[in-house]
Scaffold this motif. Structure first.
Motif, PDB file in Angstrom:
ATOM      1  N   TYR A   8       0.795  -1.229   0.000  1.00  0.00           N
ATOM      2  CA  TYR A   8       0.000   0.000   0.000  1.00  0.00           C
ATOM      3  C   TYR A   8       0.830   1.282   0.000  1.00  0.00           C
ATOM      4  CZ  TYR A   8      -3.406   3.525   1.350  1.00  0.00           C
ATOM      5  OH  TYR A   8      -4.171   4.646   1.387  1.00  0.00           O
ATOM      6  N   PRO A   9       1.828   1.466   0.888  1.00  0.00           N
ATOM      7  CA  PRO A   9       2.577   2.731   0.884  1.00  0.00           C
ATOM      8  C   PRO A   9       3.254   3.006  -0.458  1.00  0.00           C
ATOM      9  CG  PRO A   9       3.050   1.459   2.867  1.00  0.00           C
ATOM     10  CD  PRO A   9       2.313   0.552   1.948  1.00  0.00           C
ATOM     11  N   TYR A  10       3.795   1.949  -1.078  1.00  0.00           N
ATOM     12  CA  TYR A  10       4.466   2.144  -2.357  1.00  0.00           C
ATOM     13  C   TYR A  10       3.472   2.596  -3.422  1.00  0.00           C
ATOM     14  CZ  TYR A  10       7.057   1.306  -6.608  1.00  0.00           C
ATOM     15  OH  TYR A  10       7.648   1.475  -7.822  1.00  0.00           O
ATOM     16  N   LEU A  11       2.313   1.934  -3.485  1.00  0.00           N
ATOM     17  CA  LEU A  11       1.313   2.276  -4.487  1.00  0.00           C
ATOM     18  C   LEU A  11       0.763   3.682  -4.268  1.00  0.00           C
ATOM     19  CD1 LEU A  11      -0.894  -0.868  -5.151  1.00  0.00           C
ATOM     20  CD2 LEU A  11       0.426   0.440  -6.787  1.00  0.00           C
ATOM     21  N   GLU A  12       0.544   4.051  -3.012  1.00  0.00           N
ATOM     22  CA  GLU A  12       0.002   5.372  -2.728  1.00  0.00           C
ATOM     23  C   GLU A  12       0.965   6.457  -3.196  1.00  0.00           C
ATOM     24  OE1 GLU A  12      -2.712   7.048   0.802  1.00  0.00           O
ATOM     25  OE2 GLU A  12      -0.717   6.405   1.441  1.00  0.00           O
ATOM     26  N   ARG A  13       2.258   6.268  -2.935  1.00  0.00           N
ATOM     27  CA  ARG A  13       3.236   7.267  -3.375  1.00  0.00           C
ATOM     28  C   ARG A  13       3.304   7.301  -4.899  1.00  0.00           C
ATOM     29  NH1 ARG A  13       7.290  10.511  -2.015  1.00  0.00           N
ATOM     30  NH2 ARG A  13       9.056  10.695  -3.442  1.00  0.00           N
ATOM     31  N   TRP A  14       3.286   6.125  -5.524  1.00  0.00           N
ATOM     32  CA  TRP A  14       3.348   6.095  -6.984  1.00  0.00           C
ATOM     33  C   TRP A  14       2.149   6.817  -7.584  1.00  0.00           C
ATOM     34  CZ3 TRP A  14       0.251   4.415 -10.938  1.00  0.00           C
ATOM     35  CH2 TRP A  14       0.850   4.364 -12.205  1.00  0.00           C
ATOM     36  N   MET A  15       0.977   6.607  -7.019  1.00  0.00           N
ATOM     37  CA  MET A  15      -0.228   7.240  -7.548  1.00  0.00           C
ATOM     38  C   MET A  15      -0.146   8.746  -7.396  1.00  0.00           C
ATOM     39  SD  MET A  15      -2.786   6.004  -9.128  1.00  0.00           S
ATOM     40  CE  MET A  15      -4.439   6.417  -9.708  1.00  0.00           C
ATOM     41  N   SER A  16       0.391   9.214  -6.267  1.00  0.00           N
ATOM     42  CA  SER A  16       0.529  10.662  -6.081  1.00  0.00           C
ATOM     43  C   SER A  16       1.513  11.241  -7.086  1.00  0.00           C
ATOM     44  CB  SER A  16       0.971  10.977  -4.652  1.00  0.00           C
ATOM     45  OG  SER A  16       2.335  10.623  -4.450  1.00  0.00           O
ATOM     46  N   GLU A  17       2.503  10.459  -7.467  1.00  0.00           N
ATOM     47  CA  GLU A  17       3.469  10.921  -8.466  1.00  0.00           C
ATOM     48  C   GLU A  17       2.841  10.983  -9.847  1.00  0.00           C
ATOM     49  OE1 GLU A  17       6.640   8.173  -8.084  1.00  0.00           O
ATOM     50  OE2 GLU A  17       7.569   9.171  -6.370  1.00  0.00           O
ATOM     51  N   GLN A  18       1.788  10.192 -10.063  1.00  0.00           N
ATOM     52  CA  GLN A  18       1.153  10.167 -11.374  1.00  0.00           C
ATOM     53  C   GLN A  18       0.077  11.224 -11.531  1.00  0.00           C
ATOM     54  OE1 GLN A  18       2.345   8.071 -13.874  1.00  0.00           O
ATOM     55  NE2 GLN A  18       3.884   7.858 -12.264  1.00  0.00           N
ATOM     56  N   ILE A  19      -0.677  11.504 -10.451  1.00  0.00           N
ATOM     57  CA  ILE A  19      -1.808  12.416 -10.597  1.00  0.00           C
ATOM     58  C   ILE A  19      -1.756  13.589  -9.616  1.00  0.00           C
ATOM     59  CG2 ILE A  19      -3.310  10.593 -11.480  1.00  0.00           C
ATOM     60  CD1 ILE A  19      -4.583  10.399  -8.740  1.00  0.00           C
ATOM     61  N   GLY A  20      -0.779  13.630  -8.731  1.00  0.00           N
ATOM     62  CA  GLY A  20      -0.706  14.704  -7.746  1.00  0.00           C
ATOM     63  C   GLY A  20       0.240  15.804  -8.179  1.00  0.00           C
ATOM     64  N   TRP A  21       0.690  16.608  -7.172  1.00  0.00           N
ATOM     65  CA  TRP A  21       1.561  17.742  -7.479  1.00  0.00           C
ATOM     66  C   TRP A  21       2.909  17.292  -8.008  1.00  0.00           C
ATOM     67  CZ3 TRP A  21       6.185  18.147  -4.896  1.00  0.00           C
ATOM     68  CH2 TRP A  21       6.326  17.417  -3.724  1.00  0.00           C
ATOM     69  N   ARG A  22       3.385  16.095  -7.565  1.00  0.00           N
ATOM     70  CA  ARG A  22       4.657  15.592  -8.093  1.00  0.00           C
ATOM     71  C   ARG A  22       4.544  15.348  -9.601  1.00  0.00           C
ATOM     72  NH1 ARG A  22       4.285  12.602  -3.250  1.00  0.00           N
ATOM     73  NH2 ARG A  22       5.921  13.070  -1.729  1.00  0.00           N
ATOM     74  N   SER A  23       3.396  14.841 -10.031  1.00  0.00           N
ATOM     75  CA  SER A  23       3.191  14.590 -11.454  1.00  0.00           C
ATOM     76  C   SER A  23       3.214  15.897 -12.245  1.00  0.00           C
ATOM     77  CB  SER A  23       1.856  13.867 -11.671  1.00  0.00           C
ATOM     78  OG  SER A  23       1.568  13.744 -13.036  1.00  0.00           O
ATOM     79  N   ALA A  24       2.548  16.940 -11.701  1.00  0.00           N
ATOM     80  CA  ALA A  24       2.528  18.233 -12.390  1.00  0.00           C
ATOM     81  C   ALA A  24       3.933  18.793 -12.544  1.00  0.00           C
ATOM     82  CB  ALA A  24       1.634  19.204 -11.628  1.00  0.00           C
ATOM     83  N   LEU A  25       4.729  18.723 -11.469  1.00  0.00           N
ATOM     84  CA  LEU A  25       6.100  19.237 -11.541  1.00  0.00           C
ATOM     85  C   LEU A  25       6.957  18.413 -12.499  1.00  0.00           C
ATOM     86  CD1 LEU A  25       6.833  20.125  -7.810  1.00  0.00           C
ATOM     87  CD2 LEU A  25       6.404  21.692  -9.710  1.00  0.00           C
ATOM     88  N   HIS A  26       6.759  17.085 -12.457  1.00  0.00           N
ATOM     89  CA  HIS A  26       7.532  16.224 -13.355  1.00  0.00           C
ATOM     90  C   HIS A  26       7.210  16.548 -14.820  1.00  0.00           C
ATOM     91  CE1 HIS A  26       9.484  12.628 -14.925  1.00  0.00           C
ATOM     92  NE2 HIS A  26       8.373  12.386 -15.617  1.00  0.00           N
TER      93      HIS A  26
END
Length: 514
Positions: free
Chosen positions: A419-437
């Motif tokens: 779960y922790p790994y998937l949650e972080r990955w999902m935030s990287e795909q659709i969250g602020w990390r994704s926007a910055l990337h």
């Protein structure tokens, strides 16, 4: 030869009583009794799953491989057949060293001992497509040499055609044929088996997986020696490791088994969701462990790939499952088109909850994934969910990972680990990390386009103001209006450009600091 192969398949089918799968259909049921009377000499007392497994083993390695893959498609076959097919072992007698010598001599254009400093004539492993010998390159570098079986291409092509014919028959006779897509399953199998026939492709797979795990923190991938590789020969670093199935020995040498189980889960989710490129043949022979407790990957002929859409869909479903948000699971299926648009979401949600809720808060030893998958497939059939053939290898790999995890640590909590790994990955795909990337990825293109922006916008505005022919007075008024507003537009565009450039400079400074 093609017809002889077909006759052998028909003979094996009748010998092991597999005709019951054909004559069990309502259109052909009347023929079943006459056939049984004609074939009175055969013994069909064994369970049908065992007879199917023995038949595939007698037909050869390609049918064995297909049976292995089919064992993961519990939506296509009953549970008793899937469980029996899972027992298939791809153990094939080695071919003679004389043929090895011939293949290597043709590949390199010189005798084997002029290419290698030494070459072990006895293979260390033999499978359906190739076998492996140990050798040493000049300078004493220890390597493993994988050699393709002679004539395997022709055998595979014939067997794939026969499998496709059988799939067509199943699709024609089965009421679920369209939904289950058996011919697409065979096509997916053919694509993966064909990738095993070019060892340069396998070497490329090995190299890519090695780059993805370049830090070697969790997974060691052997180095490829490209100068000695050929379509029929792959030369790679020789690995010293222990099959992951030898748990007692791993404990004896001090490997942390619970950590090994957790690392396996992390490696799987990293391959699938970060890279979209994963090892899809993870049986114990291909997954080994170094003395320091890191995994060692071997045999890269069958690799799975997922596009961004597949990864987003899977991550969305996994997270929803982990959160027990079954409505989100149902919504994801409908919005992706996997379930019909008119599916009643409330009923679908309730059915998914009934399957999944009982397995939470339990260790692996208390969960029967076979039963869970069977109930999920039954639910899928009830609601008309279409099976996605591109995910066949992922299903197979997920079952492999679950089996390895159960063998290593039956108390492993798969949900808590993932779960922790998937949650972080999902935030990287659709969250602020994704926007910055995405912003960082687009900056090089912005630097090229921004200087052209005033001219391009001005040209577009000019084109937008063009009108059909009009009177001379109207043309004069339009021309005067354009002359008066042109400077205002240019000033506005210049200000816009300055703002964009200033914003880009700030972003570049921020990225340099982080």
């Amino acid at each position: 030869m093609h017809w002889l192969r077909l006759f052998k398949i028909i003979y094996v089918t009748l010998r092991f009583g597999l005709d019951e799968f054909i004559f069990g259909h309502t259109r052909l049921r009347l023929l079943r009794r006459p056939v049984q009377l004609l074939l009175f000499w055969r013994n069909t007392s064994r369970p049908r799953g065992e007879r199917l497994r023995l038949a595939l083993e007698s037909l050869g390695p390609i049918f064995v491989k297909f049976g292995q893959m089919l064992s993961t498609r519990r939506d296509l076959i009953p549970l008793d057949l899937a469980d029996e097919l899972a027992k298939l072992q791809d153990r094939v007698p080695a071919f003679d060293y004389a043929e090895v010598d011939t293949i290597l001599t043709q590949a390199y254009g010189k005798p084997v001992l002029e290419v290698f400093e030494s070459f072990d004539t006895v293979p260390v492993a033999s499978a359906s497509v190739a076998q492996v010998h140990f050798a040493q390159l000049p300078g004493g570098i220890p390597v493993a040499v994988k050699i393709l079986r002679p004539g395997i291409n022709t055998i595979i092509e014939k067997d794939i055609r026969l499998l496709d014919g059988a799939a067509w028959l199943l699709q024609t006779l089965s009421s679920d044929g369209k939904r289950l897509k058996p011919r697409e399953v065979v096509a997916e199998f053919a694509r993966h088996i064909h990738s095993e026939l070019d060892l340069m492709l396998e070497a490329a797979n090995c190299s890519l997986l090695g780059r993805n795990f370049a830090d070697k923190r969790l997974l060691i991938v052997p180095e490829v020696y490209w100068d000695w590789c050929h379509e029929q020969v792959m030369v790679m670093e020789r690995m010293t490791s222990t099959p992951v199935s030898q748990v007692a020995y791993l404990r004896e040498i001090g490997v942390d088994i619970p950590k090994l189980a957790r690392d396996g889960v992390e490696i799987f989710f990293t391959q699938v969701f970060r890279d979209g490129f994963f090892h899809a043949d993870m049986h114990p022979g291909n997954v080994q462990v170094a003395d320091d407790g890191r995994y060692v990957a071997l045999d890269f002929g069958i690799m799975g790939t997922l596009n961004d859409e597949d990864k987003q869909y899977l991550a969305r479903n996994f997270l929803a499952f982990f959160r027990r948000d079954y409505r989100e699971v149902a919504r994801a299926h409908i919005e992706s088109g996997w379930a019909p648009k008119d599916t009643p979401i409330d009923q679908f949600e309730t059915a998914i909850r009934a399957v999944c809720e009982p397995i939470f808060d339990k260790p692996l030893k208390e969960i029967s994934f076979g039963k869970v998958l069977l109930r999920l497939f039954q639910t899928s059939r009830r609601f008309g969910v279409e099976i996605q053939p591109q995910l066949t290898m992922l299903q197979k790999t997920l079952l492999n990972v679950e089996g390895l995890g159960r063998d290593l640590d039956s108390n492993l909590d798969l949900w808590t680990t993932a779960y922790p790994y998937l949650e972080r990955w999902m935030s990287e795909q659709i969250g602020w990390r994704s926007a910055l990337h995405n912003l960082k990825a687009e900056l090089p293109y912005w630097s090229k386009i921004l200087p052209q922006m005033p001219r391009l916008i001005h040209q577009q505005l000019e084109r937008g103001l063009q009108l059909p022919p009009a009177s001379a007075e109207l043309q004069r008024v339009i021309h005067e209006h354009q002359r008066q507003t042109r400077w205002l537009r240019l000033i506005s565009l210049t200000l816009l450009l300055l703002v964009l450039l200033q914003g880009s400079a700030l972003l570049l400074w921020w990225f340099s600091q982080h």
